[in-house]
Motif scaffolding. Structure first.
Motif, short mmCIF file in Angstrom:
data_model
loop_
_atom_site.label_atom_id
_atom_site.label_comp_id
_atom_site.label_asym_id
_atom_site.label_seq_id
_atom_site.Cartn_x
_atom_site.Cartn_y
_atom_site.Cartn_z
N PRO A 1 43.07 -37.98 -13.84
CA PRO A 1 42.51 -38.69 -14.91
C PRO A 1 43.19 -38.22 -16.11
O PRO A 1 43.34 -36.97 -16.33
CB PRO A 1 41.14 -38.72 -14.86
CG PRO A 1 40.78 -37.69 -14.10
CD PRO A 1 41.95 -37.36 -13.25
N GLN A 2 43.12 -38.90 -17.29
CA GLN A 2 43.80 -38.44 -18.60
C GLN A 2 42.46 -37.61 -19.35
O GLN A 2 41.26 -38.10 -18.93
CB GLN A 2 43.87 -39.74 -19.47
CG GLN A 2 45.12 -40.49 -19.15
CD GLN A 2 46.36 -39.65 -19.39
OE1 GLN A 2 46.49 -38.84 -20.29
NE2 GLN A 2 47.16 -40.17 -18.35
N PRO A 3 42.82 -36.55 -20.15
CA PRO A 3 41.90 -35.72 -20.52
C PRO A 3 40.94 -36.61 -21.57
O PRO A 3 41.63 -37.40 -22.06
CB PRO A 3 42.30 -34.48 -21.13
CG PRO A 3 43.84 -35.04 -21.29
CD PRO A 3 44.29 -35.94 -20.21
N PRO A 4 39.78 -36.36 -21.88
CA PRO A 4 39.04 -36.86 -22.88
C PRO A 4 39.65 -36.54 -24.24
O PRO A 4 39.91 -35.53 -24.58
CB PRO A 4 37.60 -36.38 -22.68
CG PRO A 4 37.71 -35.19 -21.94
CD PRO A 4 39.20 -35.30 -21.21
N ILE A 5 39.74 -37.75 -24.91
CA ILE A 5 40.29 -37.49 -26.29
C ILE A 5 39.14 -37.35 -27.29
O ILE A 5 38.11 -38.44 -27.26
CB ILE A 5 41.14 -38.69 -26.85
CG1 ILE A 5 42.44 -38.60 -25.88
CG2 ILE A 5 41.54 -38.57 -28.36
CD1 ILE A 5 43.13 -39.81 -26.11
N PRO A 6 38.70 -36.19 -28.20
CA PRO A 6 37.61 -36.20 -28.98
C PRO A 6 37.69 -36.94 -30.15
O PRO A 6 38.57 -37.50 -30.74
CB PRO A 6 37.72 -34.49 -29.39
CG PRO A 6 38.93 -33.89 -28.76
CD PRO A 6 39.52 -35.10 -28.22
#
Length: 88
Positions: free
Chosen positions: A83-88
């Motif tokens: 999965p894509q890493p979370p974007i802050p």
């Protein structure tokens, strides 16, 4: 590569269906032989042997299909993209 995987899955499914059919056939034949109204004890023992072998075959068939299902599940879950890493 996906065609090969689908071919193998289809082949395994076909083999398992044939194996369960052979189990049912052996189990039915064993009960038919065991229930014959004949005085030959050896024939009745042959029916018991068919039943016993069919039950063992069903056990190992169930264990084998369970193991293969677990392996297929694990390999398919490893095959999924990360999965894509979370974007802050």
């Amino acid at each position: 590569m996906a065609d090969l995987v689908e071919f193998i899955k289809g082949l395994i499914t076909l083999i398992v269906v044939v194996a369960w059919f052979v189990f049912l056939l052996a189990w039915i034949i064993g009960w038919l032989i065991r229930g014959l109204p004949i005085p030959f004890l050896r024939v009745k023992k042959l029916g018991n042997k068919f039943i016993e072998d069919a039950v063992w075959a069903a056990f190992w068939l169930a264990m084998g299909t369970t193991v293969f299902a677990i392996i297929a599940y694990v390999t398919s879950s490893l095959q999924l993209p990360m999965p894509q890493p979370p974007i802050p």
